[in-house]
Enzyme design. Sequence first.
Site, PDB file in Angstrom:
ATOM      1  N   ASP A  99       0.823  -1.213   0.000  1.00 54.00           N
ATOM      2  CA  ASP A  99       0.000   0.000   0.000  1.00 54.00           C
ATOM      3  C   ASP A  99       0.857   1.262   0.000  1.00 54.00           C
ATOM      4  OD1 ASP A  99      -2.175   1.673   0.129  1.00 54.00           O
ATOM      5  OD2 ASP A  99      -2.540   1.374   2.260  1.00 54.00           O
ATOM      6  N   ASP A 275      -2.145   6.551  -5.947  1.00 54.45           N
ATOM      7  CA  ASP A 275      -2.335   5.560  -4.889  1.00 54.45           C
ATOM      8  C   ASP A 275      -2.529   4.156  -5.449  1.00 54.45           C
ATOM      9  OD1 ASP A 275      -2.872   4.328  -2.461  1.00 54.45           O
ATOM     10  OD2 ASP A 275      -4.937   5.002  -2.400  1.00 54.45           O
TER      11      ASP A 275
END
Length: 403
Positions: A99, A275
């Site tokens: 992540d 992201d």
Amino acid sequence: MVPSRSLSYLLALPALAFFSLSASALPHPRTASSPATLKLAVRINSYGIKNIAAADRARIQARQANGGSSSISVTNNVMLYTADIGVGSPPTYYTVLVDTGSSNTWIEAKAYEKTATSHDTGGIFSVAYGSGDVVGEEYTDTVTLNSDLVIDNQSIGVASGSLGMEGLDGILGLGPADLTQGTVSNTYEVATVTDNLYKQGRISSEVLGVFFAPASSDDSSGELTFGSYDASKITGDVSYVPITSTSPANGYWGINQSISYGSTLILDETAGIVDTGTTLIYIASDAFDKYQSATGGTFDEATDLLKISSDQYDQLSSLYFTIGGVAYELTPNAQIWPRSLNSAIGGTSDGIYLIVSSTGSSSGSGNDFTNGYCFLERFYSVFDTTNSQVGFATTEYTYATTN
Ligand SMILES: *[C@@H]1O[C@H](CO)[C@@H](O)[C@H](O)[C@H]1NC(C)=O
Ligand SMILES: *[C@@H]1O[C@H](CO)[C@@H](O)[C@H](O)[C@H]1NC(C)=O
């Protein structure tokens, strides 16, 4: 004398395997990868998810509400990128979510095997995710990414909570260290895995290169590169832009960008983020309204996405994301969800769904877009902490027809 060797390492992503989390027997690899590579896997998370857009949007809104603190919802995504990392000496391997939108690395207490290198710092770590807080004790331990990438004294959370997903033991946080501020009781900020690779001389610059091939492409593979980018995966140069100065995007991998549909500007230059932990592409609601009327898409209740007819698909123009004066073209095919994966999002098998969605807020929020996985599978991305910049380059998939 320093041995002469390449200071960049590839973590290879094997052919994609899609698992529904409702399946009772998820493969859960716990064996070490071959030297110099850390195998990553991608899952399609379709269990218990009504729609991905709502899940992604919750993540975006949690960010806006918290003004840049590390509040995210990582578990509700459709595309989940996982890596197996070793912790301890000898290492035990854990499957963790990769992540770039969060920065703490942690594993579940119930899985953690302590060894001589496991050191309880006495600190408490607590990270607020959209789906709830994760709380536990802070340890330092040896972390093994692959046989060449071993980090001493990496701060890791040992969580009493869990991600609530079978076969997932924690998170590998690849975001900026700022996002760890206030997450551990006895320290101001925690050095991330990437920070420590650099501080301990394992990589010569603090750079992470991310390559994702489209999920539905023939060779659906990808990799993370620490210390550099992988020149063999790009088809031109990497163009860089500085991290934006606009809050809250500046607390993440935030950049300035404008967006045009064909020749029509739909989003003036504004700040947002890049992201890996978000599936779709999100743009401010006013820009989204312009996109919807230009494409003729109609809102589809089942998926929460815009749906278009095949005639409308034939009429689609490219979207241009202008970043640092360079226009990155998202072709019509890149603007639709892979039809082979329609069932994972609750769509009909022949439906055509657009992967551009609304953040739910009008522009001017300081976080007016998220370039998620659907963007990153078309452009190689480089996250450069040393120079506070983000870079992009075209790949063989930028203009490919895969969806
Ligand atoms: C790691 O921490 C231990 C104990 O806190 C210390 O003795 C050791 O020198 C540290 N190693 C590195 C590489 O920082
Ligand atoms: C980004 O945009 C903001 C205003 O929207 C501007 O102040 C800033 O200089 C731009 N560039 C960077 C690198 O932040």
